[in-house]
Design a protein around this motif. Structure first.
Motif, PDB file in Angstrom:
ATOM      1  N   THR A 142     -27.304   3.693 -18.954  1.00 14.64           N
ATOM      2  CA  THR A 142     -27.325   4.957 -18.215  1.00 14.64           C
ATOM      3  C   THR A 142     -28.402   5.894 -18.769  1.00 14.64           C
ATOM      4  O   THR A 142     -29.131   6.545 -18.005  1.00 14.64           O
ATOM      5  CB  THR A 142     -25.933   5.626 -18.274  1.00 14.64           C
ATOM      6  N   THR A 143     -28.532   5.933 -20.087  1.00 15.98           N
ATOM      7  CA  THR A 143     -29.571   6.764 -20.713  1.00 15.98           C
ATOM      8  C   THR A 143     -30.950   6.374 -20.181  1.00 15.98           C
ATOM      9  O   THR A 143     -31.753   7.228 -19.796  1.00 15.98           O
ATOM     10  CB  THR A 143     -29.542   6.569 -22.249  1.00 15.98           C
ATOM     11  N   VAL A 144     -31.209   5.074 -20.144  1.00 16.02           N
ATOM     12  CA  VAL A 144     -32.521   4.611 -19.668  1.00 16.02           C
ATOM     13  C   VAL A 144     -32.682   4.929 -18.184  1.00 16.02           C
ATOM     14  O   VAL A 144     -33.727   5.429 -17.754  1.00 16.02           O
ATOM     15  CB  VAL A 144     -32.710   3.095 -19.937  1.00 16.02           C
ATOM     16  N   ALA A 145     -31.627   4.686 -17.385  1.00 22.29           N
ATOM     17  CA  ALA A 145     -31.730   4.899 -15.934  1.00 22.29           C
ATOM     18  C   ALA A 145     -32.076   6.355 -15.609  1.00 22.29           C
ATOM     19  O   ALA A 145     -33.028   6.617 -14.857  1.00 22.29           O
ATOM     20  CB  ALA A 145     -30.433   4.495 -15.245  1.00 22.29           C
ATOM     21  N   VAL A 146     -31.347   7.304 -16.181  1.00 23.56           N
ATOM     22  CA  VAL A 146     -31.589   8.707 -15.798  1.00 23.56           C
ATOM     23  C   VAL A 146     -32.925   9.208 -16.357  1.00 23.56           C
ATOM     24  O   VAL A 146     -33.656   9.943 -15.680  1.00 23.56           O
ATOM     25  CB  VAL A 146     -30.439   9.668 -16.195  1.00 23.56           C
TER      26      VAL A 146
END
Ligand SMILES: Nc1ncnc2c1ncn2[C@@H]1O[C@H](COP(=O)(O)OP(=O)(O)OP(=O)(O)O)[C@@H](O)[C@H]1O
Ligand SMILES: [Mg+2]
Length: 382
Positions: A142-146
């Protein structure tokens, strides 16, 4: 668009095809509307004009079921007279339009002209779709996606959307403190009734310029989601956005695998922990069953520290690593606590620079010679 007429006689069907002329390509007439599902499967029409007749309730229930199986299909209802509650009934069933003949013959043409126009608009963009799949929980998907969404949106000319496909546990919206309204489930459930304006402007916008489709909190009433609905969602989004980044979570489910197979490229997020490397290997094997062009995925090594043995990591995970995001716990955690992206909260942090580098290699801008090697695989996007 290929039209099937359902619930009317062959004679009436011919009349309708004649009236609509070049607006449609005739796709047959089905007299018994109860056979709609099988007829759609065989004839594969783009649009069905369904006569709601004497039993509009039953006909609409069937229409809803058919649309669940064929979300790309559009159904237009046809009635002679308007009766109380009919408009609500047909909207709830997911019909795109309702033609009421007592309002005049021209209603039929007008409905199909609107549909034609909407379909033209929907064929605009042809965006790139990237699926992020965690090698296990908690690796930073999620960190990478956002953050990748925020970096891609730094180019104001690009429309970017981050989609939470981690359906029941996703936290993209929470990570950014945005209300997921309308949510990804809303778009999955409404399929072909969503118009171009809603695809573009419906998903909430983050202040750094990208949009999100998030998961809402109360999922008690959620209907099960099918792979077809996911594929339809992805194909619709790519028509309206330049980049679609999907957080598929780390579970191998029908939904996450459908997202992976509909994407142009897949990145498996790993860390150097043994469980993550083994998890990556299992996910590569699962992706091999999806009939994708090889390589089925590339690797993204997150929370990387100095002195990692990259060949050993690639060997253990079965993935070629195309991106390395350095460990920056204080910055990442600090940003998260304030529901900010790194671009806002810690623009000079190592992790932010690495994600910005990944975004540049995806978009092909500002490519340095070091980044050129990485970019090679993203040319597969095209
Ligand atoms: N590059 C990084 N450096 C340091 N910490 C990081 C980095 N990336 C992510 N983290 C931390 O890792 C933790 C997990 O991150 P995140 O929620 O993004 O993982 P996830 O894979 O989406 O988890 P889940 O499986 O629960 O969905 C968070 O505490 C986050 O701050
Ligand atoms: Mg997550």
């Amino acid at each position: 668009m290929r039209l099937m007429v359902a619930g009317l006689s062959n004679r009436d069907g011919r009349l309708i095809f004649k009236t609509l002329g070049k607006l449609v390509e005739p796709g047959g007439t089905l007299q018994d509307w109860r056979q709609l599902e099988r007829a759609v499967e065989q004839a594969q029409p783009d649009v069905v004009l369904l006569y709601l007749g004497q039993r509009p309730g039953q006909t609409c229930t069937l229409a809803r079921r058919v649309l669940n199986h064929y979300p790309a299909l559009q159904i237009v209802g046809l009635v002679e007279k308007e009766t109380p509650g009919l408009v609500e009934l047909s909207t709830e069933a997911g019909l795109v339009d309702l033609v009421i003949l007592e309002h005049g013959q021209h209603e039929l043409n007008a409905a199909f002209e609107r549909l034609h126009e909407a379909r033209l608009q929907q064929q605009e963009a042809d965006g790139d779709v990237l699926a992020l799949l965690g090698a296990k929980g908690g690796v930073g998907t999620t960190t990478v996606a956002v953050n990748l969404g925020a970096e891609l949106a730094a180019d104001r000319n690009k429309r970017v959307i981050v989609v939470d496909l981690h359906l029941y546990l996703g936290d993209v919206a929470a990570a950014l403190d945005l209300a997921p309204d309308p949510s990804v489930l809303w778009f999955l459930g409404h399929g072909s009734t969503v118009d171009a304006k809603m695809w573009r402007n419906g998903p909430p916008m983050h202040r750094t310029g990208f949009q999100i489709l998030g998961v809402e909190g109360d999922l008690g009433a959620a209907e099960p989601v099918t792979a077809e609905q996911v594929v339809f969602l992805v194909d619709s989004l790519r028509r309206h956005y330049d980049y679609v980044v999907m957080d598929c979570g780390s579970n191998l489910t029908e939904v996450s695998l459908a997202g992976c197979s509909a994407a142009d490229q897949r990145l498996i997020v790993v860390t150097d922990e043994l469980a993550a490397l083994l998890g990556a290997r299992r996910r590569v094997l699962a992706l091999h069953h999806l009939d994708l062009d090889p390589p089925v995925a590339y690797g993204l090594l997150n929370r990387a520290t100095e002195g990692l043995d990259m060949p050993a990591i690639e060997e253990a995970s079965g993935l070629r690593m195309v991106s390395t995001i350095r460990n920056a716990w204080r910055d990442v955690h600090g940003a998260m606590e304030r529901a900010q992206v790194l671009r806002e909260a810690a623009p000079h942090s190592d992790a932010r620079m690495d994600i910005a580098d990944l975004a540049r290699s995806i978009s092909g801008t500002g490519v340095t010679s070091e980044a050129r090697r990485k970019r090679a695989f993203f040319s597969l996007f095209r």
